[in-house]
Design an enzyme around this catalytic site. Structure first.
Site, short mmCIF file in Angstrom:
data_model
loop_
_atom_site.label_atom_id
_atom_site.label_comp_id
_atom_site.label_asym_id
_atom_site.label_seq_id
_atom_site.Cartn_x
_atom_site.Cartn_y
_atom_site.Cartn_z
N ASP A 231 -30.56 58.85 -1.17
CA ASP A 231 -29.73 59.66 -0.29
C ASP A 231 -30.56 59.95 0.96
OD1 ASP A 231 -28.33 61.63 1.07
OD2 ASP A 231 -27.73 62.71 -0.75
N GLU B 191 -35.43 71.26 -4.53
CA GLU B 191 -34.09 70.72 -4.31
C GLU B 191 -33.24 71.20 -5.48
OE1 GLU B 191 -31.13 69.39 -4.84
OE2 GLU B 191 -31.43 67.22 -4.68
N GLU C 249 -24.96 73.27 -11.65
CA GLU C 249 -26.18 73.00 -12.41
C GLU C 249 -27.11 74.21 -12.50
OE1 GLU C 249 -27.78 69.49 -10.56
OE2 GLU C 249 -26.67 68.17 -11.91
N HIS D 291 -25.07 62.33 -1.53
CA HIS D 291 -24.70 62.11 -2.94
C HIS D 291 -23.90 63.30 -3.48
CE1 HIS D 291 -28.19 64.72 -3.72
NE2 HIS D 291 -27.71 64.87 -4.93
#
Length: 396
Positions: A4, A110, A119, A275
């Site tokens: 990405d 990240e 997540e 992404h």
């Protein structure tokens, strides 16, 4: 994700441009280091030492790169010699006690998922902030903003409804499946759709600035139960098939750092693809809107056990009162201008049918969107004078 280029190049630019103020001769913590790419960028920016924390087996891959640099023979060509004695890989979850990590000047990570929050890695990022960051230290990224907007897409809605219709059959090889029809309706429309889409299908633009999550100040508890208010003005007459969402990400040193450089990245449908792409929440029953009308509501995101969020939303066209997000009302059939929905952010489905095209002949009506005959500001003025509806601040 290394492929990405938008994501990777943005992180690299943010780190290197702030090298002199946030990384040079500084202690750095990389949370959820993965491949270690952010740790390597930090060393390129002059970090004194990087503590790379990664719980998965990717830590072993990172150690191979670091060990190769550390065991360098000065007489032999060395791979990544600049990394020598600069990175300590710690295979553990950041929440584990007694990790060999001192207070650091800068934390990089990240921790971002679809719609910023999927997540739930942001909670680990904040745990690291609370536990290891020195007062006045820097967080990269420093904040995110969530953007929502109404969209129309009859093809996507019909495709989803087609999956529901399968369970309408009363003789599938002699078996009546119709008992599960309502369950299928809930399940199929409770699956958010991830994928890029044509920005020209938006009925109104997202609110300027979006819903801001400041990683320097937000608490873990606030992150676990968020309510995002929204108010839009429809630019077209058309059908709202659902709500689209995306996020922007910002990198800025703390207020105590002078001469820093701010960098940002967007995952909007008008930006270069990442992404993460975008996400769309389909309504089980679409909602009609006229150009100039207000559309208001709220989206509540509450953490669940799937390391994600359960999303509830209320959307109202025209005048009326919104319910309390914490005690949603049960609406009756007379609420023709109101919709309510529930989705599970972890139960994503995917739609990759859109490919950007420079089609200068495109017209809104091709997406069943119809512009007002009068200028939009005149439409709004006339409707307000006739008390057709009332514009309301979503915070009132």
């Amino acid at each position: 994700m290394l492929q990405d280029t938008v994501r990777t190049s943005t992180y690299r630019s943010a780190i290197l441009l702030n090298g002199p103020t946030c990384f040079s001769n500084k202690l750095v913590l990389d949370v959820g280091a993965g491949s270690g790419i952010l740790s390597y960028f930090a060393v390129q920016a002059g970090a004194l030492k990087v503590y790379a924390v990664e719980a998965s087996e990717m830590a072993e891959k990172m150690k191979k790169i670091v060990d190769a640099a550390n065991s360098a023979n000065p007489k032999v060509y060395t791979k990544n010699a600049f990394l020598k004695n600069k990175i300590e890989v710690i295979q553990a979850k950041i929440e584990e006690p007694n990790l060999p990590i001192p207070k650091v000047d800068t934390i990089i990570s990240e921790p971002i998922g679809v719609l910023l929050i999927h997540e739930r890695m942001l909670e680990s990022f904040l745990f690291a902030r609370n536990t290891y960051l020195k007062p006045g230290g820097t967080l990269f990224p420093s904040k995110g903003s969530i953007h929502l907007a109404p969209f129309t897409d009859a093809a996507l809605w019909s495709e989803t409804m087609g999956k529901v219709r399968f369970w309408e059959q009363n003789s599938f090889f002699g078996i009546d499946l119709s008992t599960l029809y309502n369950d299928a309706w809930d399940e199929m429309f409770g699956m958010p759709v991830v994928g890029s889409f044509d920005p020209r299908t938006l009925i109104a633009p997202a609110n300027s600035g979006g819903y801001v999550v400041d990683f320097y100040t937000v608490t873990i508890e606030e992150l676990q139960d968020m309510t995002i208010p929204f108010t839009w003005q429809a630019h077209y007459t058309g059908i709202i098939h659902g709500i689209a969402g995306w996020f922007d990400l910002y990198f800025a040193p703390s207020s105590s750092v002078l001469d820093g450089s701010a960098i940002n990245m967007s995952t909007s449908p008008t930006s270069e693809r990442t992404h993460w792409q975008q996400i769309r929440f389909l309504l089980k029953e679409p909602l009609a809107v006229n150009a100039g009308q207000t559309v208001q509501g709220w989206m509540r995101c509450v953490v669940n056990e799937m390391r994600s969020y359960t999303v509830e939303m209320e959307i109202l066209v025209g005048e009326g009162e919104l319910s309390n997000p914490h005690t949603p009302l049960i609406f009756n059939k007379m609420d023709y201008n109101r919709r309510w929905g529930k989705w599970h952010l972890h139960a994503q489905t995917y739609n990759y049918n859109y490919y950007p095209q420079s089609d200068i002949t495109f017209k809104p009506e091709y997406s069943c969107l119809y512009g007002p005959e009068l200028a939009l500001d005149l439409v709004v003025q006339n409707d307000m004078e006739q008390n057709h509806f009332i514009f309301k601040d979503s915070n009132s």
